[in-house]
Scaffold this active site. Sequence first.
Site, short mmCIF file in Angstrom:
data_model
loop_
_atom_site.label_atom_id
_atom_site.label_comp_id
_atom_site.label_asym_id
_atom_site.label_seq_id
_atom_site.Cartn_x
_atom_site.Cartn_y
_atom_site.Cartn_z
N VAL A 181 -8.30 -10.12 5.07
CA VAL A 181 -6.80 -9.23 4.36
C VAL A 181 -7.09 -7.43 4.94
CG1 VAL A 181 -7.02 -7.66 1.80
CG2 VAL A 181 -7.61 -10.11 2.16
N GLY A 214 -4.86 -14.96 1.63
CA GLY A 214 -4.22 -15.43 2.64
C GLY A 214 -3.88 -13.94 4.12
N LYS A 225 -8.74 -12.60 -12.37
CA LYS A 225 -7.55 -12.13 -12.13
C LYS A 225 -6.57 -12.21 -13.49
CE LYS A 225 -7.15 -14.24 -7.14
NZ LYS A 225 -7.44 -15.67 -6.93
#
Length: 434
Positions: free
Chosen positions: A14, A303, A206
């Site tokens: 990241v 990603g 999450k």
Amino acid sequence: MRSVRVGIIGLGNVGSGTLSILTENAEQIAGKLGFRLSVRAVCSRSVHSKELPQLSTDVLKTSDWREVVSHPEVDVVAELVGGTGVAREIIDGAIAHRKSVVTANKELMAQCGAEIWDRAIKARINLAMEASVAGGIPIHAVLREGISGDRVRALYGILNGTCNYILTEIEKRGASFDEVLAEAQRLGYAEADPGMDVDGFDASSKLALLAALAFGHRITPSDIYTEGIRRVTAVDFRYAHQLGHTIRLIGAARETSDGLLLSVRPSLIPQDTILAGVRGSYNAVWVSGHFGGDTFYYGRGAGPHPTGVAIVSDLMRVAREIRCGSPERVSPFAHQRLGDHKPIPVERSHSAYYLRFRVEDGPGIIAKLAGVLSDQKISLDAVLQLPQQNWRDLPFVITVEPTSEQSIRDAIAEISKLHFLLEPPVAMPMEKPL
Ligand SMILES: NC(=O)c1ccc[n+]([C@@H]2O[C@H](COP(=O)([O-])OP(=O)(O)OC[C@H]3O[C@@H](n4cnc5c(N)ncnc54)[C@H](OP(=O)(O)O)[C@@H]3O)[C@@H](O)[C@H]2O)c1
């Protein structure tokens, strides 16, 4: 106009994606902001041996994060280290030095984000965490601002790209869980230790964050019933298809008359629902509002670049807030203060169920299973059996009419005592999202 200056701590997936966007897209970003967002410091344990984009010579490169959080010329700290140890120290350190914080850390924010937010308010700094859920989907912004005028009724998400990749590969190729997991690890889609993903814990962190934003409760992962995907097989997909369904790891938060029901578990969903079309490593979130009805959000869940976009967009938002001198204009949890959450047990949830059995063949098996289900007042919907060559190992399926999770658990406890069972039954709810 003077730039807003950023310190980046963590230069892995990241951090490197964020840095490349900040450098390659600097002109666009400045054009949108009306001032520059400049990198003032970068930090990772191995910073001196990393290949970094061209940075100006006055950028501090350090392996000591303390130098970043205390740097007088850093306005915003991006914590991109992850975990709950040093990341917590970094965020605490940044707040103590009155630096605003942008983080991608779902684990830490799900565990103690509300508490961190309280401290951020007191220090009059900004806290932003868009990248912590579904990397490339701006779902925090949606819940925080885009549909904040609505009252959320239910939220369903495919929140873990690794699980979704594994499930859709099993579905596509009829391969086994172990085979697909090994391949995902080779391709870099799954960690060497895949437990956080395949056992549902990542999705649970999450969901805790999304449910806090959507419903305004202080929710932690321990409030969420969590089950992973290790027992899902290619046979389950064949049966699910016969029933017009597919299987996904679904994170669900639903308002009921008893309270908020929260779960992360593999579930059958109808093939014609929009969530069923989410394949590979993609993520999606479906939100149902009392007033606005249904909305759906789809994109890359992880990603370097998709997540980097979320971080850079947060940095831009925070930079604007710094410019306007408005530290707590919008809470990162979409509610000025979160209320206490009273967890309700998943046993109170109600749905149709898919039950898969592997048995040693013999007479009267279906009758015995039907008897146990009937004792629990559970009505059979269908019995399915695929053509099978091995008569000693017969996976077959019973679907049942909507019933409570408690009744299913009681029935399974009884069924598990039956001598002909080769393994405990697999039970999955048949959800009816959008
Ligand atoms: N990967 C994704 O696509 C994704 C998506 C959404 C959210 N996230 C979240 O983003 C965060 C970062 O994930 P990632 O995948 O980028 O992790 P990563 O690739 O493992 O990178 C972590 C970075 O932190 C640095 N670091 C670790 N300990 C440090 C310390 N004590 N001092 C200074 N630097 C330290 C590492 O330094 P070295 O490289 O020098 O060892 C590395 O550069 C996590 O919270 C994760 O949950 C990730």
